[in-house]
Design a protein around this motif. Structure first.
Motif, PDB file in Angstrom:
ATOM      1  N   SER A 142      50.123   5.202   2.894  1.00 20.87           N
ATOM      2  CA  SER A 142      49.612   5.884   4.293  1.00 20.87           C
ATOM      3  C   SER A 142      48.264   6.361   4.463  1.00 20.87           C
ATOM      4  O   SER A 142      47.412   7.055   4.995  1.00 20.87           O
ATOM      5  CB  SER A 142      50.433   6.462   4.293  1.00 20.87           C
ATOM      6  N   ALA A 143      47.863   6.908   2.939  1.00 19.95           N
ATOM      7  CA  ALA A 143      46.567   7.927   3.248  1.00 19.95           C
ATOM      8  C   ALA A 143      45.156   6.691   3.149  1.00 19.95           C
ATOM      9  O   ALA A 143      44.667   7.068   3.977  1.00 19.95           O
ATOM     10  CB  ALA A 143      46.274   8.388   2.334  1.00 19.95           C
ATOM     11  N   LEU A 144      45.503   6.269   2.618  1.00 16.15           N
ATOM     12  CA  LEU A 144      44.318   4.704   2.266  1.00 16.15           C
ATOM     13  C   LEU A 144      44.226   4.225   3.840  1.00 16.15           C
ATOM     14  O   LEU A 144      42.990   4.502   4.063  1.00 16.15           O
ATOM     15  CB  LEU A 144      44.869   3.222   1.572  1.00 16.15           C
ATOM     16  N   LEU A 145      45.656   4.286   4.266  1.00 12.86           N
ATOM     17  CA  LEU A 145      45.185   3.258   5.797  1.00 12.86           C
ATOM     18  C   LEU A 145      44.783   4.924   6.938  1.00 12.86           C
ATOM     19  O   LEU A 145      44.171   4.327   7.829  1.00 12.86           O
ATOM     20  CB  LEU A 145      46.255   3.043   6.435  1.00 12.86           C
ATOM     21  N   ALA A 146      45.317   5.748   7.111  1.00 10.12           N
ATOM     22  CA  ALA A 146      45.252   7.013   7.596  1.00 10.12           C
ATOM     23  C   ALA A 146      43.206   6.896   6.897  1.00 10.12           C
ATOM     24  O   ALA A 146      42.586   7.362   8.536  1.00 10.12           O
ATOM     25  CB  ALA A 146      45.774   8.112   6.809  1.00 10.12           C
ATOM     26  N   ARG A 147      42.594   7.161   5.952  1.00 12.19           N
ATOM     27  CA  ARG A 147      40.971   7.796   6.434  1.00 12.19           C
ATOM     28  C   ARG A 147      40.514   6.498   6.816  1.00 12.19           C
ATOM     29  O   ARG A 147      39.681   7.080   7.104  1.00 12.19           O
ATOM     30  CB  ARG A 147      40.852   7.239   4.246  1.00 12.19           C
ATOM     31  N   ALA A 148      41.125   5.076   6.964  1.00 13.26           N
ATOM     32  CA  ALA A 148      40.250   4.056   7.409  1.00 13.26           C
ATOM     33  C   ALA A 148      39.861   3.659   9.116  1.00 13.26           C
ATOM     34  O   ALA A 148      39.693   3.946  10.088  1.00 13.26           O
ATOM     35  CB  ALA A 148      40.313   2.069   6.842  1.00 13.26           C
ATOM     36  N   VAL A 149      41.771   4.505   9.394  1.00 11.16           N
ATOM     37  CA  VAL A 149      42.236   4.852  10.946  1.00 11.16           C
ATOM     38  C   VAL A 149      40.599   5.581  11.408  1.00 11.16           C
ATOM     39  O   VAL A 149      40.205   5.493  12.320  1.00 11.16           O
ATOM     40  CB  VAL A 149      43.088   5.167  10.856  1.00 11.16           C
ATOM     41  N   ALA A 150      41.354   6.764  10.483  1.00 10.41           N
ATOM     42  CA  ALA A 150      40.308   7.918  10.906  1.00 10.41           C
ATOM     43  C   ALA A 150      38.684   7.798  11.021  1.00 10.41           C
ATOM     44  O   ALA A 150      37.926   7.888  11.868  1.00 10.41           O
ATOM     45  CB  ALA A 150      40.716   9.625  10.351  1.00 10.41           C
ATOM     46  N   ARG A 151      38.018   6.582  10.450  1.00  9.99           N
ATOM     47  CA  ARG A 151      36.875   5.900   9.810  1.00  9.99           C
ATOM     48  C   ARG A 151      36.109   5.602  11.878  1.00  9.99           C
ATOM     49  O   ARG A 151      34.764   5.820  12.039  1.00  9.99           O
ATOM     50  CB  ARG A 151      36.331   5.436   8.532  1.00  9.99           C
ATOM     51  N   LYS A 152      37.243   4.256  11.564  1.00  6.38           N
ATOM     52  CA  LYS A 152      37.070   3.398  12.682  1.00  6.38           C
ATOM     53  C   LYS A 152      37.630   4.000  14.246  1.00  6.38           C
ATOM     54  O   LYS A 152      37.116   3.802  14.963  1.00  6.38           O
ATOM     55  CB  LYS A 152      38.443   2.537  12.793  1.00  6.38           C
ATOM     56  N   LEU A 153      38.403   5.329  14.232  1.00  7.53           N
ATOM     57  CA  LEU A 153      38.227   6.303  15.593  1.00  7.53           C
ATOM     58  C   LEU A 153      36.866   7.477  15.618  1.00  7.53           C
ATOM     59  O   LEU A 153      37.148   8.324  16.949  1.00  7.53           O
ATOM     60  CB  LEU A 153      39.347   6.386  15.797  1.00  7.53           C
ATOM     61  N   ASP A 154      36.064   7.943  14.704  1.00  7.56           N
ATOM     62  CA  ASP A 154      35.213   8.574  14.580  1.00  7.56           C
ATOM     63  C   ASP A 154      36.228   9.853  14.413  1.00  7.56           C
ATOM     64  O   ASP A 154      35.568  10.437  15.005  1.00  7.56           O
ATOM     65  CB  ASP A 154      34.274   8.394  15.440  1.00  7.56           C
ATOM     66  N   LEU A 155      37.626  10.027  13.321  1.00  6.41           N
ATOM     67  CA  LEU A 155      38.276  11.446  13.359  1.00  6.41           C
ATOM     68  C   LEU A 155      38.056  12.089  12.492  1.00  6.41           C
ATOM     69  O   LEU A 155      37.905  10.871  11.237  1.00  6.41           O
ATOM     70  CB  LEU A 155      39.605  11.140  14.904  1.00  6.41           C
ATOM     71  N   SER A 156      38.532  12.974  12.322  1.00  9.90           N
ATOM     72  CA  SER A 156      39.013  14.309  11.260  1.00  9.90           C
ATOM     73  C   SER A 156      39.945  13.525  10.879  1.00  9.90           C
ATOM     74  O   SER A 156      41.040  13.390  11.540  1.00  9.90           O
ATOM     75  CB  SER A 156      38.295  15.388  11.129  1.00  9.90           C
ATOM     76  N   TRP A 157      40.142  14.060   9.445  1.00  9.32           N
ATOM     77  CA  TRP A 157      41.658  13.556   8.574  1.00  9.32           C
ATOM     78  C   TRP A 157      41.377  14.584   7.689  1.00  9.32           C
ATOM     79  O   TRP A 157      40.247  14.671   7.070  1.00  9.32           O
ATOM     80  CB  TRP A 157      41.500  11.873   8.410  1.00  9.32           C
ATOM     81  N   CYS A 158      42.885  14.523   7.005  1.00 11.46           N
ATOM     82  CA  CYS A 158      42.725  15.395   5.568  1.00 11.46           C
ATOM     83  C   CYS A 158      44.297  14.745   5.384  1.00 11.46           C
ATOM     84  O   CYS A 158      44.982  13.931   5.414  1.00 11.46           O
ATOM     85  CB  CYS A 158      43.439  17.005   6.403  1.00 11.46           C
ATOM     86  N   PRO A 159      43.758  14.377   4.197  1.00  6.48           N
ATOM     87  CA  PRO A 159      44.974  13.192   3.217  1.00  6.48           C
ATOM     88  C   PRO A 159      46.158  13.830   2.675  1.00  6.48           C
ATOM     89  O   PRO A 159      47.782  13.175   2.396  1.00  6.48           O
ATOM     90  CB  PRO A 159      44.477  13.465   2.210  1.00  6.48           C
ATOM     91  N   ASP A 160      45.695  15.753   2.818  1.00  7.35           N
ATOM     92  CA  ASP A 160      46.846  16.112   2.069  1.00  7.35           C
ATOM     93  C   ASP A 160      47.522  17.357   2.831  1.00  7.35           C
ATOM     94  O   ASP A 160      47.819  18.662   2.981  1.00  7.35           O
ATOM     95  CB  ASP A 160      47.071  17.606   1.108  1.00  7.35           C
ATOM     96  N   LEU A 161      47.550  17.365   4.267  1.00  5.79           N
ATOM     97  CA  LEU A 161      47.598  18.122   5.843  1.00  5.79           C
ATOM     98  C   LEU A 161      49.477  18.560   5.808  1.00  5.79           C
ATOM     99  O   LEU A 161      50.222  19.029   6.159  1.00  5.79           O
ATOM    100  CB  LEU A 161      47.855  17.170   7.153  1.00  5.79           C
ATOM    101  N   LEU A 162      50.119  17.175   5.086  1.00  8.98           N
ATOM    102  CA  LEU A 162      51.423  17.110   4.493  1.00  8.98           C
ATOM    103  C   LEU A 162      52.148  17.092   3.870  1.00  8.98           C
ATOM    104  O   LEU A 162      51.310  16.750   2.404  1.00  8.98           O
ATOM    105  CB  LEU A 162      52.711  16.332   6.131  1.00  8.98           C
TER     106      LEU A 162
END
Length: 242
Positions: A142-162
């Protein structure tokens, strides 16, 4: 020089279909038959979880039976695929087959599905794993997907927010109510990351949604951390008729 190198590389290692390995035109893509047999979600879908619905889109929110009977703490949700056939194969290959190459096309599909849910101040976060499961699996899909999705959407992301401070038993084989009971309060906002979600919306990312128990626990944790809104996107959504 770089273009010539890329051309030479493609001659030696031609692009292959992500699913079957057949030679294709572009990298990280699907061949025609695999694309045809992959259950992409399109048309009318549930506004909360993304599962396909019968009928035409009238421009008003529509909800599936599950989302009409289960209180979803997030406001909107979507998915790229139905969890069956090639949709299931892609999820399992990423999750248990170390097929990290799947992340690139999967993130593109997820980003396209999630684009209507996005706002400029949104932060992207994955559903977390307990550290013991992380050690055994070596990565959080899920973290791998989150990082890649954030890049596609030009958004910030945090791998350990939760975080998941306590280990829970596997959810496989459990019914809907048991899943929700098992996950209740088992996900928390990271103490040192609260400032990243304070007064912001969060886009939660997971590989597959079945009952929604895990995403529900994660969304509630976001609100405890100060988030103003939570929306969700998954690679696949399990459907009763799938």
């Amino acid at each position: 020089m770089y273009s010539a190198f890329q051309t030479a590389l493609r001659l030696v290692y031609p692009p292959r279909c992500t699913l079957c390995g057949t030679q294709v035109e572009s990298e990280f893509g699907l061949c025609g038959p695999c694309w045809r047999d992959t259950p992409f979600i399109s048309g009318l879908s549930c506004d909360a979880c993304g599962v396909p619905l019968p009928g035409d889109d009238a421009g008003t929110p529509e909800f599936c039976d599950d989302c009409l009977t289960i209180a979803r703490p997030w406001s909107k949700g979507c998915a790229a695929l139905i969890y069956r056939d090639n949709g299931r194969n892609l999820v399992l290959a990423l999750k248990h087959g170390d097929r990290h190459d799947i992340v690139r096309p999967a993130a593109l599909w997820m980003a396209n599905a999630a684009r209507p849910l996005v706002d400029d101040q949104m932060i992207v976060a994955p559903v977390p794993l307990h550290w013991t499961r992380m050690i055994r699996r070596r990565f959080n899909q899920s973290a791998l997907l989150a990082r890649a999705v954030a890049r596609k959407l030009d958004l910030s992301w945090c791998p350990d927010l939760l975080v998941r401070p306590k280990r829970t038993r596997p959810l496989d084989g459990l019914g809907r109510d048991a899943r929700f009971e098992t996950l209740q309060g088992m996900i928390e906002p990271h103490r040192r990351r609260r400032q990243y979600m304070m007064d912001r919306s969060v886009l939660l990312v997971d590989d597959v949604m079945t009952s929604g128990a895990t995403l529900s626990a994660a969304a509630q944790a976001c609100f405890r951390g100060g988030a103003t809104d939570v929306r969700v996107v998954t690679l696949a959504r399990a459907a009763k008729d799938a």
